[in-house]
Motif scaffolding. Structure first.
Motif, short mmCIF file in Angstrom:
data_model
loop_
_atom_site.label_atom_id
_atom_site.label_comp_id
_atom_site.label_asym_id
_atom_site.label_seq_id
_atom_site.Cartn_x
_atom_site.Cartn_y
_atom_site.Cartn_z
N ARG A 1 11.33 -5.23 -8.98
CA ARG A 1 12.24 -5.39 -10.12
C ARG A 1 13.57 -5.98 -9.67
O ARG A 1 14.21 -6.71 -10.40
N ASN A 2 14.01 -5.53 -8.47
CA ASN A 2 15.28 -6.00 -7.94
C ASN A 2 15.00 -6.44 -6.50
O ASN A 2 14.26 -5.76 -5.78
N PRO A 3 15.57 -7.57 -6.06
CA PRO A 3 15.25 -8.03 -4.71
C PRO A 3 15.54 -6.99 -3.63
O PRO A 3 14.92 -7.01 -2.56
N MET A 4 16.51 -6.09 -3.87
CA MET A 4 16.85 -5.11 -2.84
C MET A 4 15.94 -3.88 -2.87
O MET A 4 16.05 -3.03 -1.97
N ASP A 5 15.10 -3.73 -3.88
CA ASP A 5 14.19 -2.59 -3.91
C ASP A 5 13.34 -2.60 -2.63
O ASP A 5 12.91 -3.66 -2.18
N PHE A 6 13.14 -1.44 -2.08
CA PHE A 6 12.42 -1.41 -0.80
C PHE A 6 11.16 -0.54 -0.91
O PHE A 6 11.05 0.32 -1.78
N VAL A 7 10.28 -0.80 0.03
CA VAL A 7 8.93 -0.22 -0.03
C VAL A 7 8.90 1.23 0.46
O VAL A 7 9.43 1.53 1.53
N LEU A 8 8.29 2.09 -0.36
CA LEU A 8 8.01 3.46 0.09
C LEU A 8 6.56 3.56 0.56
O LEU A 8 6.22 4.33 1.45
N TRP A 9 5.72 2.76 -0.09
CA TRP A 9 4.28 2.81 0.21
C TRP A 9 3.72 1.41 -0.02
O TRP A 9 4.16 0.72 -0.94
N LYS A 10 2.77 1.00 0.84
CA LYS A 10 2.18 -0.33 0.63
C LYS A 10 0.68 -0.29 0.90
O LYS A 10 0.21 0.56 1.67
N PRO A 11 -0.07 -1.17 0.25
CA PRO A 11 -1.53 -1.12 0.41
C PRO A 11 -1.96 -1.62 1.79
O PRO A 11 -1.27 -2.45 2.39
N SER A 12 -3.08 -1.06 2.30
CA SER A 12 -3.62 -1.51 3.59
C SER A 12 -4.96 -2.19 3.36
O SER A 12 -5.76 -1.72 2.54
N ASP A 13 -5.22 -3.26 4.11
CA ASP A 13 -6.56 -3.84 4.04
C ASP A 13 -7.44 -3.13 5.08
O ASP A 13 -6.97 -2.25 5.81
N ALA A 14 -8.68 -3.55 5.17
CA ALA A 14 -9.64 -2.83 6.03
C ALA A 14 -9.22 -2.83 7.50
O ALA A 14 -9.59 -1.93 8.26
N ASN A 15 -8.45 -3.83 7.91
CA ASN A 15 -8.04 -3.91 9.32
C ASN A 15 -6.71 -3.21 9.61
O ASN A 15 -6.22 -3.28 10.73
N GLN A 16 -6.16 -2.60 8.59
CA GLN A 16 -4.86 -1.94 8.80
C GLN A 16 -5.03 -0.43 8.66
O GLN A 16 -5.87 0.01 7.86
N PRO A 17 -4.26 0.35 9.39
CA PRO A 17 -4.36 1.79 9.23
C PRO A 17 -3.99 2.17 7.79
O PRO A 17 -3.10 1.56 7.21
N GLY A 18 -4.69 3.14 7.26
CA GLY A 18 -4.39 3.51 5.88
C GLY A 18 -4.79 4.95 5.57
O GLY A 18 -5.62 5.54 6.27
N TRP A 19 -4.17 5.51 4.56
CA TRP A 19 -4.44 6.88 4.12
C TRP A 19 -4.61 6.85 2.60
O TRP A 19 -3.99 6.01 1.91
N GLN A 20 -5.46 7.75 2.11
CA GLN A 20 -5.66 7.79 0.65
C GLN A 20 -4.38 8.31 -0.02
O GLN A 20 -3.72 9.21 0.50
N SER A 21 -4.06 7.70 -1.17
CA SER A 21 -2.86 8.14 -1.90
C SER A 21 -3.13 7.92 -3.38
O SER A 21 -4.12 7.27 -3.74
N PRO A 22 -2.25 8.41 -4.25
CA PRO A 22 -2.45 8.16 -5.69
C PRO A 22 -2.42 6.67 -6.01
O PRO A 22 -2.80 6.27 -7.11
#
Ligand code: AMP
Ligand code: ZN
Length: 495
Positions: free
Chosen positions: A188-209
């Motif tokens: 929404r705003n360029p300065m908004d920052f990531v709390l959570w981001k999606p992982s593809d199959a080659n990236q470490p990942g955890w289930q989340s809502p």
């Protein structure tokens, strides 16, 4: 009780430090992202906050201070390092390669920082062990209207938090104008920052809502600090490069879902180690690792002393000249400690008072450069007790100083009679017993030269040899040197 003053980035002032709870003083320092060996710039915050940790323990008591320093073990740089190994032919899975990389980097880090004389913190949380806390915090931030979900990401809405920018002293508009950030379409705003981001199959990942994904960097420290220390704690530290955006974002998240404006009380930042005016960093490629420096023959103590020579809020350069000066100082100190008599009990300086002027220098916003002028003064005055207790508070281990720096030219009068032997436990070797026996043997020998009766000289020499002491006698001198067979108990009936 000594009054500690610390410079607080939040207020841009040096302030009297008053812990929230003097029985549980809490300090959180951002630790390394574990994908490669630490460079010597990375060692600066470790040494700075180690000295502060030691000072806090001295003032508030060891049991009343807790220090946490995290390991960021989920990060795209770690993934890239593992992917590079895979591309180079490694047969393990990416997950295994990531785990190997983080484990080996953590072990290197602890070994390297230990060699620089740093204590291990009370808590060394790894980000991957706190994923649920990060998810929970993100859920709360969404529920409270401070964050939103967009295309599998969760983003912090910087306009929702009125004090955003208060730590680094910037307004959101200034940030937008000054930043070279990629404007993702889902923000929404360029300065908004990531709390959570999606992982593809080659990236470490955890289930989340929000699907399988991984946390952003800033939420890691907020979640770990809160879990270990609660919503409010005393000191938050790191390098100045972290003040924005990392700490600004940490503060925004934590304050937005906690006690407004009341996360860390004091924010402290060390200035950068530079190379030709530029920050030493891996991305600029102008770095050398702590290990490389040690391998070149600079001891951990020398590196530590070089860092302490510059106040932590000033930029500094590593130079060979500084290293040589530091080495000369430590050599002089080791020489002084090695001159007899220096009873073994002096090695344990915990019950020896550190000079108040020295403690006060450190208590004044960690004025280590002033503290070092006292060290040089005590050295000049030959005041072993003041020197020993002050050096210990700065994190120098006397035993290892002696071992590393005591290859001495023998020049003090006592040294003419008793040589140190760095391989043996220092306290035993430099015991005044040997000096006394050296003097006795010398006197006895002088008398025997007159009387021509060498029986008592031979008896004493035999007793010394049996106790593992090498005896060298020349025309007018006697030198005793403990060997590895040295056994002090065999000398006791001679006294
Ligand atoms: P990083 O692994 O890059 O997150 O850095 C770990 C710690 O080292 C952080 O507290 C950084 O602020 C600090 N740091 C990184 N580079 C330097 C430098 N050149 N001088 C002083 N501190 C640094
Ligand atoms: Zn952090």
């Amino acid at each position: 009780m000594t009054e500690i003053k610390l410079y607080n980035t939040k207020t841009n002032k040096k302030e009297v430090f008053t812990p929230l709870d003097a029985k549980d003083v809490r300090m959180y320092v951002c630790g390394p992202t574990v994908y490669d060996r630490a460079h010597i710039g990375n060692a600066r915050p470790v040494i700075v906050f180690d000295v502060l940790y030691r000072l806090l323990r001295k003032v508030y008591d060891t049991d009343h201070v807790r220090y946490a320093r995290n390991f960021t073990d989920v990060d795209d740089k770690i993934n890239a390092a593992a992917a590079a190994r895979k591309a180079a032919g490694a047969t393990e899975t990416l997950e295994e390669l990531i785990s190997q990389r983080t484990e080996e980097t953590i072990a290197w880090y602890l070994a390297d920082m230990g060699e620089l004389g740093n204590l291990e913190p009370d808590h060394a949380p790894r980000a991957t062990e706190f994923i649920q806390e990060m998810i929970d915090m993100s859920i709360t931030l969404i529920a409270e209207g401070h964050a939103y979900e967009a295309e599998g990401h969760v983003l912090f809405d910087v306009t929702s938090y009125k004090n955003y920018g208060s730590l680094s002293g910037r307004s959101v508009d200034d940030m937008i104008a000054g930043a070279r950030i990629e404007v993702a379409p889902y923000k929404r705003n360029p300065m908004d920052f990531v709390l959570w981001k999606p992982s593809d199959a080659n990236q470490p990942g955890w289930q989340s809502p929000w699907g399988r994904g991984r946390p952003g960097w800033h939420i890691e420290c907020s979640a770990m600090a809160e879990k270990l220390f609660g919503k409010r704690f005393d000191i938050h530290g790191g390098g100045l490069d972290l003040a924005f955006p990392h700490h600004e974002n940490e503060k925004a998240q934590s304050c937005a879902c906690g006690v407004e404006e009341d996360f860390a009380q004091v924010w402290m930042h060390n200035e950068m180690l530079q190379v030709e005016g530029k920050k030493m960093s891996k991305s600029l490629g102008n770095f050398f690792s702590v290990r490389a420096l040690i391998d070149q023959g600079y001891s951990g103590e020398v590196i530590r002393l070089v860092f302490l020579g510059t106040h932590y809020r000033k930029p500094m350069d590593w130079t060979d000249k500084k290293a040589k000066e530091a080495e000369a100082t430590l050599r002089k100190a080791a020489r002084l400690f090695s001159s007899t008599p220096f009873p073994k009990s002096w090695l344990n300086t915990s019950d020896v008072e550190v000079p108040q002027e020295f403690v006060e220098a450190l208590a004044n916003d960690l004025n280590t450069s002033l503290a070092l002028t006292f060290i040089r003064k005590y050295l000049k005055e030959g005041d072993k007790l003041k020197l020993a207790s002050s050096l210990e508070l700065l994190g120098f281990n006397l035993d290892s100083l002696i071992t590393s720096f005591a290859n001495l030219e023998l020049s003090s009068p006592e040294d003419k009679y008793v040589k140190s032997n760095a391989l043996l436990p220092y306290g035993e070797v430099m015991d005044s017993t040997l000096l006394e026996l050296a003097n006795r043997l010398r006197t006895s020998r002088q008398q025997a030269m007159q009387t021509k009766d060498f029986a008592s000289v031979d008896a004493l020499k035999l007793a010394l040899t049996n106790a593992g002491v090498s005896v060298q006698m020349s025309k007018d001198n006697v030198v005793l040197e403990p060997t590895t067979r040295f056994d002090k108990s065999k000398l006791e009936n001679l006294l």
